[in-house]
Design an enzyme around this catalytic site. Structure first.
Site, mmCIF file in Angstrom:
data_model
loop_
_atom_site.group_PDB
_atom_site.id
_atom_site.type_symbol
_atom_site.label_atom_id
_atom_site.label_comp_id
_atom_site.label_asym_id
_atom_site.label_seq_id
_atom_site.Cartn_x
_atom_site.Cartn_y
_atom_site.Cartn_z
ATOM 1 N N HIS A 114 -6.314 -10.115 -4.502
ATOM 2 C CA HIS A 114 -5.224 -10.328 -4.270
ATOM 3 C C HIS A 114 -4.211 -10.719 -5.360
ATOM 4 O O HIS A 114 -2.937 -10.680 -5.350
ATOM 5 C CB HIS A 114 -5.279 -11.981 -3.492
ATOM 6 C CG HIS A 114 -5.492 -11.756 -2.005
ATOM 7 N ND1 HIS A 114 -6.763 -11.446 -1.578
ATOM 8 C CD2 HIS A 114 -4.644 -11.610 -0.999
ATOM 9 C CE1 HIS A 114 -6.670 -11.547 -0.234
ATOM 10 N NE2 HIS A 114 -5.522 -11.386 0.210
ATOM 11 N N VAL A 115 -4.474 -10.623 -6.551
ATOM 12 C CA VAL A 115 -3.976 -10.631 -7.695
ATOM 13 C C VAL A 115 -2.747 -9.362 -7.635
ATOM 14 O O VAL A 115 -1.748 -9.706 -8.011
ATOM 15 C CB VAL A 115 -4.905 -10.026 -8.967
ATOM 16 C CG1 VAL A 115 -3.867 -9.524 -10.163
ATOM 17 C CG2 VAL A 115 -5.766 -11.247 -9.318
ATOM 18 N N ASP A 134 0.862 -1.325 0.025
ATOM 19 C CA ASP A 134 -0.087 -0.098 0.021
ATOM 20 C C ASP A 134 0.681 1.303 0.120
ATOM 21 O O ASP A 134 0.258 2.511 -0.148
ATOM 22 C CB ASP A 134 -0.982 0.034 1.279
ATOM 23 C CG ASP A 134 -2.054 -1.137 1.247
ATOM 24 O OD1 ASP A 134 -2.209 -1.641 -0.052
ATOM 25 O OD2 ASP A 134 -2.476 -1.644 2.085
#
Ligand code: ADP
Length: 363
Positions: free
Chosen positions: A284-285, A152
């Site tokens: 989640h890719v 992030d």
């Protein structure tokens, strides 16, 4: 030589393996004994086979792999003193008094608590007769260096976190793929990307993929955003564009603090403009696949710097985080960064925002 251990904790991110490799090899290069702690704090609390010595070759052929080969976990036990006491006993068993923690702000907060408590944990183990006086004396303090692994880019004190660049690559690839099908069918695609508190991924992905619109937590849109959005999309269509891409951060909000979700945005477009509109939640890719060159290098540089930092620390030294600042590795006090990260949102580069608006127009 000193003994040190490296572990990965919290959410995984691409480039963690590169950091692990760098810690192991720099440690060995400097004559240290280096241990892996598998499964994050859980492995530290459970001990046994979870704490294993690393050698030069155990970290061969991992730099290109996503995730973390030593496993990561969330661990309830470590949040309690009793769990940390067990962790302390397991580290003392191998005389490990230097730790490299690779994780997010939660993991680093835990590391800081552990460091502050360490002398009292050692005293308690001594009084229970679980360790010798000599060991208590030799291992009276623990040194900690942290590395931020997070896709992030949500940590204050470092320009980039390990994994962000690769996640961005994944997002761009996905948007490009969606783009092709959107072009063919004149569709609008609303793409949700990760970032609960930090819109970095959404903003720079929007900038790099020519998105029409972007929603992030840091800069909520005007209250009549639905109107502005539809006007903008209508305008681009009327000039011949066949597709629209809208990027929404997981944590996007409006000016009242209410969530703006990808589905909400889709409904607004469908209802007002009657476009064929789809949502794609990347999930989640974004954590998957091989780490980019940037994240591999960041892992190498941060891992090596963490070992050097540990070597220079004295028992009085506060734990540090190794950060990238102006393309240089720097050491910053861990607690200062954690406190800032928890108190304020990481400052976003408003120039990126302005650029995104200018290049694509957000009215
Ligand atoms: P991240 O490190 O990615 O922010 P979490 O917040 O889930 O992820 O933290 C990972 C682990 O770190 C937790 O499962 C827990 O074991 C430990 N941890 C987090 N916060 C604390 C805390 N305040 N005290 C002790 N341990 C903590």
């Amino acid at each position: 030589g000193r003994s040190m251990a490296v572990f990965t904790s919290g959410g995984d991110s691409q480039g963690m393996n590169s950091a692990v490799r760098s810690v192991v090899r720099m440690g060995l290069y400097l004559g240290c004994k280096v241990y892996f702690i598998y499964e994050g704090y859980q492995g530290m609390v459970d001990g046994g086979d979870n704490i294993r010595e690393a050698d030069w070759n155990t970290v061969s052929d991992i730099i290109q792999r996503g995730g973390t080969i030593i496993g990561s976990a969330r661990c309830k036990d470590f949040r309690e003193r009793e769990g940390r006491l067990k962790a302390c006993a397991n580290l003392l068993d191998k005389e490990i008094t230097n730790l490299v923690c690779i994780g997010g702000d939660g993991s680093l907060t835990g590391a800081n608590t552990f460091r502050a408590e360490w002398p009292s944990l050692v005293a308690e183990l001594l009084s229970r007769g679980q360790i010798t006086k000599e060991k208590a004396h030799n291992c009276g303090n623990i040194q900690i260096a942290g590395l931020v692994g997070s896709i992030d880019n949500d940590f204050c004190g470092t320009d980039m976190t390990i994994g962000t660049d690769t996640a961005l690559q994944r997002i761009i690839e996905a948007i490009d793929a969606v783009n092709a099908t959107a072009q063919s069918h004149q569709r609008a695609f609303v793409v949700e990307v990760m970032g609960r508190h930090c819109g970095y991924l959404a903003l720079v992905a929007a900038l790099a993929s020519e998105a029409d619109f972007c929603f992030i937590p840091e800069w909520p849109p005007p209250t009549n955003w639905q109107e502005i959005l539809c006007q903008k999309l209508h305008h681009t269509r009327s000039t011949g564009t066949r597709l629209n891409i809208i990027v929404v951060a997981e944590g996007a909000i409006d000016r009242e603090g209410k969530a703006i979700s990808a589905d909400m945005v889709r409904e607004v477009i469908k209802k007002t403009l009657h476009y064929d509109t789809r949502t794609t939640v990347l999930g989640h890719v974004q954590r998957g696949g091989m780490p980019s060159a940037f994240d591999r290098l960041l892992g190498c540089r941060m891992g090596a710097e963490a070992v050097l930092a540990l070597m220079e620390m004295t028992p009085e030294s506060e734990p540090c985080v190794v950060s990238i600042d102006g393309n240089q590795m720097v050491r910053v006090p861990l607690m200062e960064c954690v406190a800032r990260t928890q108190a304020v949102q990481k400052a976003m580069d408003s120039k990126d925002w302005e650029l995104a608006v200018k290049l694509r127009g957000r009215s």
